[in-house]
Design a protein around this motif. Structure first.
Motif, PDB file in Angstrom:
ATOM      1  N   ASN A  54       0.854  -1.183   0.000  1.00 24.37           N
ATOM      2  CA  ASN A  54       0.000   0.000   0.000  1.00 24.37           C
ATOM      3  C   ASN A  54       0.895   1.240   0.000  1.00 24.37           C
ATOM      4  OD1 ASN A  54      -1.705   2.146   0.618  1.00 24.37           O
ATOM      5  ND2 ASN A  54      -2.845   1.017   2.167  1.00 24.37           N
ATOM      6  N   PRO A  55       0.866   2.047  -1.069  1.00 23.93           N
ATOM      7  CA  PRO A  55       1.744   3.217  -1.135  1.00 23.93           C
ATOM      8  C   PRO A  55       1.382   4.310  -0.125  1.00 23.93           C
ATOM      9  CG  PRO A  55       0.233   3.208  -2.985  1.00 23.93           C
ATOM     10  CD  PRO A  55       0.037   1.910  -2.258  1.00 23.93           C
ATOM     11  N   ASP A  56       0.177   4.223   0.445  1.00 23.24           N
ATOM     12  CA  ASP A  56      -0.258   5.219   1.425  1.00 23.24           C
ATOM     13  C   ASP A  56       0.065   4.826   2.860  1.00 23.24           C
ATOM     14  OD1 ASP A  56      -1.343   6.825  -0.625  1.00 23.24           O
ATOM     15  OD2 ASP A  56      -3.179   5.616  -0.613  1.00 23.24           O
ATOM     16  N   ASP A  57       0.700   3.670   3.037  1.00 23.43           N
ATOM     17  CA  ASP A  57       1.051   3.186   4.372  1.00 23.43           C
ATOM     18  C   ASP A  57       2.573   3.095   4.477  1.00 23.43           C
ATOM     19  OD1 ASP A  57       1.472   1.912   6.783  1.00 23.43           O
ATOM     20  OD2 ASP A  57       0.229   0.165   6.311  1.00 23.43           O
ATOM     21  N   PRO A  58       3.195   4.061   5.161  1.00 22.29           N
ATOM     22  CA  PRO A  58       4.663   4.044   5.260  1.00 22.29           C
ATOM     23  C   PRO A  58       5.200   2.836   6.038  1.00 22.29           C
ATOM     24  CG  PRO A  58       3.736   5.758   6.666  1.00 22.29           C
ATOM     25  CD  PRO A  58       2.603   5.191   5.864  1.00 22.29           C
ATOM     26  N   ASP A  59       4.349   2.167   6.803  1.00 17.77           N
ATOM     27  CA  ASP A  59       4.770   0.997   7.571  1.00 17.77           C
ATOM     28  C   ASP A  59       4.461  -0.325   6.866  1.00 17.77           C
ATOM     29  OD1 ASP A  59       5.694   2.613   9.686  1.00 17.77           O
ATOM     30  OD2 ASP A  59       3.657   2.744  10.505  1.00 17.77           O
ATOM     31  N   ALA A  60       3.956  -0.251   5.650  1.00 17.69           N
ATOM     32  CA  ALA A  60       3.588  -1.473   4.917  1.00 17.69           C
ATOM     33  C   ALA A  60       4.812  -2.377   4.767  1.00 17.69           C
ATOM     34  CB  ALA A  60       3.023  -1.119   3.553  1.00 17.69           C
ATOM     35  N   ALA A  61       4.621  -3.641   5.104  1.00 17.50           N
ATOM     36  CA  ALA A  61       5.734  -4.591   5.043  1.00 17.50           C
ATOM     37  C   ALA A  61       5.314  -5.919   4.426  1.00 17.50           C
ATOM     38  CB  ALA A  61       6.281  -4.814   6.449  1.00 17.50           C
ATOM     39  N   GLY A  62       4.167  -5.930   3.759  1.00 22.41           N
ATOM     40  CA  GLY A  62       3.658  -7.172   3.187  1.00 22.41           C
ATOM     41  C   GLY A  62       4.589  -7.780   2.157  1.00 22.41           C
ATOM     42  N   TYR A  87      -1.558  -7.420   4.590  1.00 23.42           N
ATOM     43  CA  TYR A  87      -1.139  -7.162   3.218  1.00 23.42           C
ATOM     44  C   TYR A  87      -2.347  -6.527   2.535  1.00 23.42           C
ATOM     45  CZ  TYR A  87       1.860  -8.189  -0.861  1.00 23.42           C
ATOM     46  OH  TYR A  87       2.697  -8.115  -1.948  1.00 23.42           O
ATOM     47  N   ASP A  88      -2.364  -5.208   2.499  1.00 26.04           N
ATOM     48  CA  ASP A  88      -3.484  -4.490   1.909  1.00 26.04           C
ATOM     49  C   ASP A  88      -3.529  -4.736   0.403  1.00 26.04           C
ATOM     50  OD1 ASP A  88      -3.671  -3.502   4.474  1.00 26.04           O
ATOM     51  OD2 ASP A  88      -2.965  -1.490   3.975  1.00 26.04           O
ATOM     52  N   ILE A  89      -4.743  -4.780  -0.139  1.00 27.10           N
ATOM     53  CA  ILE A  89      -4.884  -4.947  -1.581  1.00 27.10           C
ATOM     54  C   ILE A  89      -5.803  -3.868  -2.133  1.00 27.10           C
ATOM     55  CG2 ILE A  89      -4.396  -7.421  -1.609  1.00 27.10           C
ATOM     56  CD1 ILE A  89      -7.439  -7.857  -1.867  1.00 27.10           C
ATOM     57  N   ALA A  90      -5.559  -3.532  -3.390  1.00 27.56           N
ATOM     58  CA  ALA A  90      -6.356  -2.495  -4.046  1.00 27.56           C
ATOM     59  C   ALA A  90      -7.686  -3.082  -4.500  1.00 27.56           C
ATOM     60  CB  ALA A  90      -5.588  -1.926  -5.229  1.00 27.56           C
ATOM     61  N   VAL A  95      -8.176   1.685  -4.810  1.00 28.47           N
ATOM     62  CA  VAL A  95      -8.060   2.139  -3.428  1.00 28.47           C
ATOM     63  C   VAL A  95      -7.669   0.940  -2.569  1.00 28.47           C
ATOM     64  CG1 VAL A  95      -9.286   3.145  -1.465  1.00 28.47           C
ATOM     65  CG2 VAL A  95      -9.798   3.934  -3.804  1.00 28.47           C
ATOM     66  N   PHE A  96      -6.590   1.083  -1.803  1.00 34.00           N
ATOM     67  CA  PHE A  96      -6.115  -0.028  -0.980  1.00 34.00           C
ATOM     68  C   PHE A  96      -7.009  -0.214   0.238  1.00 34.00           C
ATOM     69  CE2 PHE A  96      -2.537   0.359  -3.678  1.00 34.00           C
ATOM     70  CZ  PHE A  96      -1.885  -0.861  -3.635  1.00 34.00           C
ATOM     71  N   GLN A  97      -7.355  -1.467   0.494  1.00 39.29           N
ATOM     72  CA  GLN A  97      -8.177  -1.858   1.629  1.00 39.29           C
ATOM     73  C   GLN A  97      -7.342  -2.747   2.547  1.00 39.29           C
ATOM     74  OE1 GLN A  97     -11.324  -0.612   1.856  1.00 39.29           O
ATOM     75  NE2 GLN A  97     -10.917   0.408  -0.101  1.00 39.29           N
ATOM     76  N   MET A  98      -7.508  -2.556   3.862  1.00 41.05           N
ATOM     77  CA  MET A  98      -6.756  -3.348   4.833  1.00 41.05           C
ATOM     78  C   MET A  98      -7.232  -4.799   4.795  1.00 41.05           C
ATOM     79  SD  MET A  98      -6.419  -2.951   8.984  1.00 41.05           S
ATOM     80  CE  MET A  98      -6.112  -1.224   8.845  1.00 41.05           C
ATOM     81  N   HIS A  99      -6.272  -5.706   4.688  1.00 40.19           N
ATOM     82  CA  HIS A  99      -6.567  -7.135   4.712  1.00 40.19           C
ATOM     83  C   HIS A  99      -5.504  -7.860   5.526  1.00 40.19           C
ATOM     84  CE1 HIS A  99      -9.858  -7.741   1.809  1.00 40.19           C
ATOM     85  NE2 HIS A  99      -9.387  -6.642   1.251  1.00 40.19           N
ATOM     86  N   TYR A 100      -5.941  -8.937   6.178  1.00 40.59           N
ATOM     87  CA  TYR A 100      -5.038  -9.843   6.883  1.00 40.59           C
ATOM     88  C   TYR A 100      -5.182 -11.213   6.244  1.00 40.59           C
ATOM     89  CZ  TYR A 100      -4.374  -6.281  10.412  1.00 40.59           C
ATOM     90  OH  TYR A 100      -4.049  -5.111  11.053  1.00 40.59           O
ATOM     91  N   TRP A 101      -4.045 -11.874   6.035  1.00 39.49           N
ATOM     92  CA  TRP A 101      -4.009 -13.132   5.308  1.00 39.49           C
ATOM     93  C   TRP A 101      -3.272 -14.194   6.108  1.00 39.49           C
ATOM     94  CZ3 TRP A 101      -6.725 -12.738   0.861  1.00 39.49           C
ATOM     95  CH2 TRP A 101      -6.899 -11.462   0.327  1.00 39.49           C
TER      96      TRP A 101
END
Length: 134
Positions: A54-62, A87-90, A95-101
């Motif tokens: 997610n480009p809008d989440d500076p902490d994204a580490a997926g 791991y957010d997906i568009a 638009v990126f949506q929060m998801h947990y996998w």
């Protein structure tokens, strides 16, 4: 009796699965994992290009977690289940949506024992994680 069409069978699996080559390009993807995307827009492209952080989440580490997990499959020559991973997906609008996998990775070996591909599967556990107050 006709031989089964394994590509059609794989595509129809009602779950999120990708088959990746060793450069992490998608060589096969189930219809469920495709979502609204066209198969020819996904197959042949990098897992990390098709499913970026997610480009809008500076902490994204997926993508970092996924890359490390895929490399682990090659190093250990064994499959594994990863911990639940954000791991957010568009969505269809980008638009990126929060998801947990809950990801699982499994090597595919050729006749000589060499790894040729990795099967990557994920179960969306967002609702379960959200119910626990993540």
């Amino acid at each position: 009796m006709n031989a089964p069409d394994f590509e059609r069978l794989f595509n129809a699996i009602p779950a999120n699965y990708l088959v990746l080559d060793l450069d992490w390009n998608i060589v096969a993807i189930t219809d469920t994992a495709l979502g609204e995307r066209a198969r020819d827009e996904v197959v042949g492209r990098s897992q990390f290009e098709v499913f970026p952080d997610n480009p809008d989440d500076p902490d994204a580490a997926g993508t970092a977690a996924m890359r490390a997990a895929l490399e682990r499959v090659l190093e250990e020559r064994a499959g594994h289940v990863m911990p639940v991973t954000r791991y957010d997906i568009a969505d269809a609008d980008g638009v990126f949506q929060m998801h947990y996998w809950q990801p699982v990775n499994q090597p595919v070996f050729d006749g000589t024992g060499e790894i040729t591909h990795v099967i990557h599967g994920v179960e969306d556990v967002t609702a379960t994680v959200g119910a626990k107050g993540a």
